[in-house]
Design a protein around this motif. Structure first.
Motif, PDB file in Angstrom:
ATOM      1  N   LYS A   1       7.100 -25.194  55.798  1.00 45.90           N
ATOM      2  CA  LYS A   1       5.999 -25.718  55.195  1.00 45.90           C
ATOM      3  C   LYS A   1       5.025 -24.787  54.578  1.00 45.90           C
ATOM      4  O   LYS A   1       4.434 -25.190  53.441  1.00 45.90           O
ATOM      5  CB  LYS A   1       5.412 -26.824  56.411  1.00 45.90           C
ATOM      6  CG  LYS A   1       6.142 -27.882  56.723  1.00 45.90           C
ATOM      7  CD  LYS A   1       5.191 -28.807  57.733  1.00 45.90           C
ATOM      8  CE  LYS A   1       6.061 -29.967  57.954  1.00 45.90           C
ATOM      9  NZ  LYS A   1       5.244 -30.847  59.093  1.00 45.90           N
TER      10      LYS A   1
ATOM     11  N   ILE B   1       6.467 -23.732  51.356  1.00 48.14           N
ATOM     12  CA  ILE B   1       6.087 -24.875  50.297  1.00 48.14           C
ATOM     13  C   ILE B   1       4.885 -24.840  49.876  1.00 48.14           C
ATOM     14  O   ILE B   1       4.697 -25.062  48.884  1.00 48.14           O
ATOM     15  CB  ILE B   1       6.684 -25.945  50.841  1.00 48.14           C
ATOM     16  CG1 ILE B   1       8.250 -26.240  51.222  1.00 48.14           C
ATOM     17  CG2 ILE B   1       6.253 -27.491  50.021  1.00 48.14           C
ATOM     18  CD1 ILE B   1       8.583 -27.526  52.132  1.00 48.14           C
TER      19      ILE B   1
ATOM     20  N   GLN C   1      12.095 -27.772  50.276  1.00 45.27           N
ATOM     21  CA  GLN C   1      12.064 -29.428  50.865  1.00 45.27           C
ATOM     22  C   GLN C   1      12.991 -29.835  51.152  1.00 45.27           C
ATOM     23  O   GLN C   1      13.348 -30.646  52.202  1.00 45.27           O
ATOM     24  CB  GLN C   1      11.330 -29.831  49.594  1.00 45.27           C
ATOM     25  CG  GLN C   1      10.157 -29.780  49.297  1.00 45.27           C
ATOM     26  CD  GLN C   1       9.498 -30.556  47.732  1.00 45.27           C
ATOM     27  OE1 GLN C   1      10.285 -30.588  47.010  1.00 45.27           O
ATOM     28  NE2 GLN C   1       8.168 -30.629  47.790  1.00 45.27           N
TER      29      GLN C   1
ATOM     30  N   GLU D   1      13.704 -31.206  54.987  1.00 41.95           N
ATOM     31  CA  GLU D   1      14.212 -32.243  55.213  1.00 41.95           C
ATOM     32  C   GLU D   1      15.277 -32.267  56.078  1.00 41.95           C
ATOM     33  O   GLU D   1      15.425 -33.138  57.319  1.00 41.95           O
ATOM     34  CB  GLU D   1      14.589 -33.225  53.956  1.00 41.95           C
ATOM     35  CG  GLU D   1      13.345 -33.668  53.093  1.00 41.95           C
ATOM     36  CD  GLU D   1      13.733 -34.182  51.705  1.00 41.95           C
ATOM     37  OE1 GLU D   1      14.898 -34.168  51.568  1.00 41.95           O
ATOM     38  OE2 GLU D   1      12.681 -34.390  50.984  1.00 41.95           O
TER      39      GLU D   1
END
Length: 296
Positions: free
Chosen positions: A195, A198, A240, A244
């Motif tokens: 995260k 990202i 991402q 996921e």
């Protein structure tokens, strides 16, 4: 435990008790072939008919000087020998059949086509015949109880093996829970790091978009800036996708943990039941051992 008294009738339907021995032997006046004479009947608890038939034939033929035969379920042993009964050989006709509790043996003893024993009270020859029957029946009962004991001991061994498997399965389940929990911690750390990556990637993309706009007047510079932007966007998509996947794996792992916890609880309950059953089985075996010790 089933207690059986050894008794023998000294006249028609009368009973004489042999010191509360665990086998019933009775004498009754009934037909054999053509004539009526005293018969000896013994019930052998738990015994198997085929086994008793085999052993009875061997028992009769021991030291016998005559021929043995069988016809329509009736066994005939000519010239059987037992010095306690008579100094001379005698003939034995007998029948065996299975009952709900074991095997019933009925035998008739003759000598020179006449009843072997008299009907007088206290006749020693009749008592010797009783002992002859009893000496066969008691070991047969003992062997039947030994077989019962072996069967129940085998059951106990199998039950203990099953308990051992339950324990192993529980340990494997607990190990799986611990491994999943460690994996979850790593996944959480990885998700948090991704995260952050990202977020950093998003900042770089925004900066690169500005660079593309800034170099719009220079085709060569714009081409290079766009290529860098494409690479940054691809990297962000990879991050991402990775996040996921980590999130899905985390959900799956948590589900597996809950399932393993339920299985562990069920196995612990099953173990408690199995341990109780094992104790019952041990008590059953102990009771059979006591029963066996009292057969004499």
């Amino acid at each position: 435990m089933k207690t059986i008294l050894f008794t023998a009738a000294l006249s028609a339907f009368s009973i004489f008790t042999f010191a509360q021995e665990p086998i019933n032997v009775t004498v009754a006046h009934q037909s054999v072939t053509r004539d009526a004479q005293n018969s000896y009947t013994v019930d052998i608890p738990q015994a198997n008919l085929k086994d008793v038939e085999k052993e009875w034939t061997k028992y009769l033929s021991k030291k016998s000087k005559g021929r043995a035969s069988e016809s329509n379920g009736e066994y005939i042993q000519n010239n059987a020998v037992d010095k306690n009964i008579s100094n001379k050989p005698f003939d034995v006709q007998s029948k065996l059949f299975g009952t709900s509790d074991g095997v019933r043996l009925t035998a008739w003893f003759t000598q020179r086509n006449r009843p072997l024993q008299s009907s007088e009270r206290g006749n020693g020859q009749q008592l010797a015949v009783q002992k002859y029957i009893r000496d066969f029946a008691v070991p047969q009962y003992r062997e039947a109880v030994k077989a019962e004991l072996e069967t129940e001991q085998d059951k106990l061994e199998e039950m203990e093996k099953q308990l051992s498997e339950m324990i192993k399965n529980e340990e494997a389940s607990l190990k799986a829970i611990a491994e999943n929990e460690r994996s979850n911690e790593r996944a959480k750390e990885s998700i948090a790091t991704t995260k952050s990556d990202i977020k950093s990637s998003s900042k770089k993309i925004e900066d690169q978009k500005e660079m593309v706009e800034y170099t719009a007047s220079d085709p060569n510079a714009t081409k290079g800036a766009k290529k860098t932007l494409d690479n940054l966007e691809d990297d962000k998509k990879d991050l991402q996708k990775s996040n996921e996947k980590e999130a899905k794996d985390l959900v799956k792992s948590k589900t597996e943990i809950r399932e393993a916890e339920r299985n562990t609880s069920n196995m612990q309950d099953a173990q408690a039941v199995q341990r109780a059953n094992i104790e019952v089985q041990k008590k059953k075996i102990q009771d059979i051992k006591i029963k066996l010790s009292k057969i004499a």
